[in-house]
Structures are given as C-alpha cells and as structure tokens.
Design an enzyme around this catalytic site. Structure first.
Site, PDB file in Angstrom:
ATOM      1  N   MET A 173      29.777 -67.189  15.014  1.00  0.00           N
ATOM      2  CA  MET A 173      29.534 -68.325  15.590  1.00  0.00           C
ATOM      3  C   MET A 173      28.055 -68.259  15.938  1.00  0.00           C
ATOM      4  SD  MET A 173      31.606 -68.017  19.457  1.00  0.00           S
ATOM      5  CE  MET A 173      31.414 -66.596  20.324  1.00  0.00           C
ATOM      6  N   ARG A 292      35.543 -65.768  25.300  1.00  0.00           N
ATOM      7  CA  ARG A 292      35.799 -65.144  26.589  1.00  0.00           C
ATOM      8  C   ARG A 292      37.185 -64.350  26.823  1.00  0.00           C
ATOM      9  NH1 ARG A 292      32.680 -70.181  29.544  1.00  0.00           N
ATOM     10  NH2 ARG A 292      30.516 -69.531  29.113  1.00  0.00           N
ATOM     11  N   TYR A 435      27.279 -61.124  27.312  1.00  0.00           N
ATOM     12  CA  TYR A 435      27.404 -61.934  26.356  1.00  0.00           C
ATOM     13  C   TYR A 435      28.591 -62.903  26.548  1.00  0.00           C
ATOM     14  CZ  TYR A 435      30.065 -58.648  23.646  1.00  0.00           C
ATOM     15  OH  TYR A 435      31.189 -57.623  23.154  1.00  0.00           O
ATOM     16  N   GLU A 436      28.718 -64.223  25.925  1.00  0.00           N
ATOM     17  CA  GLU A 436      29.811 -65.254  25.967  1.00  0.00           C
ATOM     18  C   GLU A 436      29.761 -65.581  27.359  1.00  0.00           C
ATOM     19  OE1 GLU A 436      30.234 -66.144  23.093  1.00  0.00           O
ATOM     20  OE2 GLU A 436      30.161 -64.136  22.075  1.00  0.00           O
ATOM     21  N   GLY A 437      28.637 -65.487  27.920  1.00  0.00           N
ATOM     22  CA  GLY A 437      28.741 -66.284  29.333  1.00  0.00           C
ATOM     23  C   GLY A 437      28.618 -65.063  30.221  1.00  0.00           C
TER      24      GLY A 437
END
Length: 567
Positions: A173, A292, A435-437
C-alpha cells in the site's frame, strides 16, 4: 518437531469462543458452497477442523523454515539492483514455502481461488508467522490489501487481481510521501488522465513496505487544485505495466527482511479503484484498519517469541549456584511478560471477531437485503470493531516492545550480543508502535469512545459476566478500578479544556486497555484455568498498579500544570 501453532494451546483456545459460531456461519453463508468447492466446510465443526489444519501447516512452516531462515535474512536484507528491489535469498525460500503450503489469498472468496477464512484465523496465522520472523510477516501479511480491492474494486478488477494474490503474488500500500507521513491529506503524487481515459501516476512515495511488490494500492491526488483529503483517490498499479522504479531501500534498525522503499512514479499506468475523491476518507481508512489489526497480530507474535526466549534462557542460566528462573526479580519479569501476552492476545482476537461479523454482514448486503436485525447487528459490531482496533494495535505494539526489552534484561550481558535472538526481537519490535499509526494516533482514534462513554458501557456489560469462584476476588478489584476510571473520565470532561483533554488522553487510554484486558483474561481464566489463571492473577495486579497511578495523576492535575511540561 517444533510447531508454532500446536506448541501454544493458548491460540487454539480462541477458536472455541462462543462468538466464533456466528462468525463462521456468516462467513460461510450457512455453508452454501459445500457442494461447489471441495475444500468448503459442510458445517461449523468442519470449518473449525479446516482452520486447525491450516494453522497446523502454518505453524510447521513457521517453525521449521521461516524461523531457521530469520537470522540469515536479518543479516543479508534486501538490496537494490538497477532500480529493482531484490529480497534476501532466504526470503525467496520463505515465499516459496508459503506458496506451496497454500498460505496466500486466505481471506478471499473461493470463487477467486481463496480460502474464505475469517479475520480471526488470518490473524492467528499472522501471529504465528510473526513469531518466526516479523520482517517476513510484513511481506506475507500485506496480502490483506486485497481485502480493500475486493471491497471497493469492480468485478472486473476482482477477477483480474485476486487470483494472482491467491497464487502468491505480493502487495503493498503506497500511501506515505516525503512530506506526508501521518498527515496523509498532504499527499501530492499526481494522478492524471490521458485522452483515452487511462490514468497515469507521477511523483514519489517514501517508506513503502514491500515497495517493489507485484500489485500496489496507491493513494494519489486526482483532483487538480485541491490540497486536502477530498482530492485524493485510490489507484491500482500493476508492476507488469512498468513505470515505477525503486530509488532507495531504507537501512533500518529492525525488520531487515521487510524492504522499505522509496519509489519514483514516472507516467505509470494505473486503474482507479472505486470512486474518485474517496481515496483517503473511505478506502484508506478501511485499508489502515486492516493493517492495524495486522500489526496487533505481529505484535502478539513477537510478545510470544520474546517470552519464549526469556523463559528458555532463565531455565538454563545459573548464577550463584541456582537457575535464574528461581530469582524473584526474574520470575516477576517472566510472569508479567506472559500476562501481557495472554491478555493482549485475548484483546486481538476479541477485536478480530468483531471485525469478522460486521465485514461478513457488509459482504452479504452486497448480494441480498439485510433484515432489520442484521442491520442492527452490523451497526453494533462496526462500532465495537472501530473502538477495539486502536486498543488492540496500540496496547499490543507497546507490549511487544516491553516483552522484547525484558527478554534482553533476562539474558543480561548476553542479550546485548548479536548472536542471541532477543536483540533482533527488540530491534524488530520498535517499529510496531510507530508504523500504521503511532500509539499516539491510536489514542486519538480511541479517545472519543472514552469520553462519550462507549468503553465504559462495554466495561460495565463485561462486569456482569460470571467468573469462577477462584477469580471473584480479582473481579471485585477490577470493579473498583472501573469506579476510578469513571471518575477520571468525568474529571477530564469537567475541565472543559482541550489542551488538558489531549494531555491526559494517553493515561485514559492506558486505563481503558488495562481494564478491558483484565476482564477479558478473567473470562479466559474462568473457561481455561490451566492456561490463564496465573496470567489473570498477575495481569489484574499490573492493572491495579497502573490504573491507581493514572487515577491519582488525573485527579491531582490542574490546567495550569501544563506550563510545567512545555519546552
């Protein structure tokens, strides 16, 4: 022979949760495919047996191929040749093994070549592979990007791309850019159309995990003159079409086997996925929620492996004439590591089941009209999944870091030596809370459910569940923590100050996670005391320690105190 599934009966325990019956019935649509596909289950019990076989295969591959390859992959890492990323040599072995084992396209419908597995089972497989090598888990688990294409792409795109992923092609992504990390509204990769309607992408993407994959989902600015999220759309880029080169592979602290790339798009042909303008506000949100959950599973896998490494070393290492596992300082660390692992895993699979139910109902709604009861059910579990996802990701990513840290501490000086695995786990885990927030962004996602009473309502409902007699005293202690938690929420709300609200949000978030996981592990220990009774006892004590501290901090905090913290 080692097996990362059967060696840990705690994983199989979560297959037996009462809600799994509803998950499987919805996912299999009452088993309508049993006569159409040879591998389709005929009933719930058959489905569970299928899952166990799949997880057993995953555990075998993880323990006997991926884990033995992990050190070589960590040392070699991927490299760059003529604008292309080349995996570490042992990564190719891992890819080959998982393809031959049929571990691709797990979540996709059978009509596209998938296995139609629920998120809960995919998360179990993901956890198992992460325990073997968190870097390879990144490459493998990004197959879940296909869920977004399945959900929002056209039928033509589904038929074109999904079978390729089921056959083992890789995905990525492509979201972040040099000037757009957490703030994806600033994405500027440009999407334009030729006269014949063909979309072309131009610009740079940075920090792209598995960035030279076969199929990319790309966030790009399709609306000229816009500067916010409303001008962004989602595109599908196929590596076969060319137009994208790898300019740089990042040299990272950990997860060395997972290539993190800087990509240059030069007039790259792409397909629009879904509708324009919805790329960030709808499609990326779905993509990120799935990612997540994947990081939560990755975190649990590393929590498990860090505990395994610490426990094994403590059993063997002797000091002062005694095995160090008998030292209170050491068994305190180990008991906390195991409690965090068990509670964190329970939170992960609780969240995954919620996701499964609402996603299955959404999928059914594409073909048939839902009943009023089903619509209510979908609404309920959508909200629960939205509330639990930031808890599962944030709390477990922090626990993975803590367990990896403690594993090194148990090893002492040896833990600082590169020959021991615990140093790699420590390096790998550090990215999980970024990562991913970041965890801070998980707090932002969760805080509205704290202040509007959603979590409190869930917690009070959970308090009504019966626990075994041996655990009733622990449950009463948790009930007292809930009172402190409610008072802390009210104190923050009464301050009516956004800065105070934001400053104290992390403490409220941690209290929420502590209490939710206390109640989950008490429920698990009631059903399987042989697996979870010790962890329930330890975890509730840990929760008390933290909740009491946060409560005192919040109750004694004043708005003017903020000045003391500003640089």
């Amino acid at each position: 022979m080692a097996n990362y599934y059967t060696d840990h009966p705690e994983i199989e325990f979560h297959l037996n949760h009462p809600l799994m019956k509803r998950v499987v019935d919805l996912k299999e649509r009452n088993y309508v495919e049993k006569d159409q596909f040879e591998d389709a289950p005929v009933n719930y019990e058959d489905a569970i047996e299928n899952y166990k076989r799949l997880l057993d295969i995953t555990g075998d591959v993880a323990a006997n191929i991926i884990e033995p390859n992990s050190e070589d992959v960590d040392l070699e890492g991927p490299h760059l040749e003529n604008g292309r990323m080349i995996y570490a040599s042992k990564t190719f072995e891992n890819l080959d093994a998982t393809r031959k084992a049929g571990l691709w396209g797990l979540s996709m419908p059978r009509r596209y070549g998938g296995l139609n597995l629920p998120n809960a089972i995919f998360s179990m497989a993901s956890e198992i592979i992460a325990a073997a090598d968190a870097g390879f888990q990144n490459i493998w688990s990004l197959q879940s990007c296909i869920d977004t294409l399945y959900e929002f792409g056209s039928e033509e795109q589904r038929q074109k791309y999904i079978p390729r992923i089921c056959a083992g092609e890789t995905m990525s992504m492509d979201l972040t850019e040099p000037d757009a990390g957490s703030d994806l509204q600033r994405v500027m990769l440009k999407a334009t159309q030729d006269e014949d309607g063909t979309w072309r992408l131009n610009g740079v993407k940075r920090f792209i995990t598995n960035g030279d994959s076969d199929i990319h989902l790309v966030l790009a600015r399709s609306e000229e003159g816009t500067k916010d999220g409303r001008g962004l759309s989602m595109f599908i880029y196929d590596k076969r079409d060319g137009g994208v080169t790898v300019r740089h592979i990042e040299h990272k602290l950990g997860i060395h086997g997972s290539p993190t790339c800087e990509l240059v798009y030069k007039n790259a042909k792409a397909e629009l996925c879904g509708n324009t303008r919805l790329g960030l506000i709808k499609y990326v949100m779905a993509l990120m929620n799935g990612a997540r959950l994947g990081i939560a599973a990755q975190s649990v896998g590393v929590e498990q492996e860090a505990y395994n490494e610490g426990l094994a070393y403590a059993k063997e290492r002797a000091q002062f004439g005694e095995k160090i596992i008998n030292f209170p300082a050491v068994y305190d660390m180990l008991s906390r590591m195991k409690a965090k692992l068990d509670a964190g895993r329970s939170l992960l699979y609780c969240c995954a089941r919620y996701v499964d139910i609402y996603k299955a109902l959404e999928d059914i709604a594409r073909d048939t009209k839902l009943t009023p009861e089903e619509r209510q059910e979908m609404k309920k579990y959508t909200r629960l999944a939205d509330a639990f996802t930031p808890l599962a990701k944030g709390m477990n990513s922090e626990y993975a870091n803590q367990n990896a840290y403690d594993a090194i501490s148990i090893h002492g000086g040896s833990g600082f030596i590169m020959e021991y695995k615990c140093q790699r786990l420590f390096r790998d885990a550090r990215i999980f809370s970024i990562y991913e927030g970041t965890t801070q962004l998980q707090v932002v996602a969760a805080i509205r459910y704290i202040t509007n009473g959603t979590y409190l309502s869930i917690i009070k409902e959970m308090l009504e569940s019966e626990v075994s007699d041996d655990l009733k005293a622990l449950k009463e202690r948790v009930a007292k923590l809930v009172e402190l938690y409610e008072a802390a929420i009210n104190k923050v709300k009464e301050a009516n100050d956004q800065a105070v609200h934001d400053f104290l949000a992390r403490r409220l978030y941690n209290m929420t996670g502590d209490i939710v996981m206390s109640l989950l592990i008490l429920d698990d220990a009631t059903k399987a005391p042989e697996l979870f009774a010790k962890s329930a006892n330890v975890y509730v004590r840990m929760a008390e320690e933290e909740v009491l501290g946060h409560s005192a901090y919040i109750q004694n905090f004043k708005a003017e105190d903020l000045e003391s913290f500003k640089a």
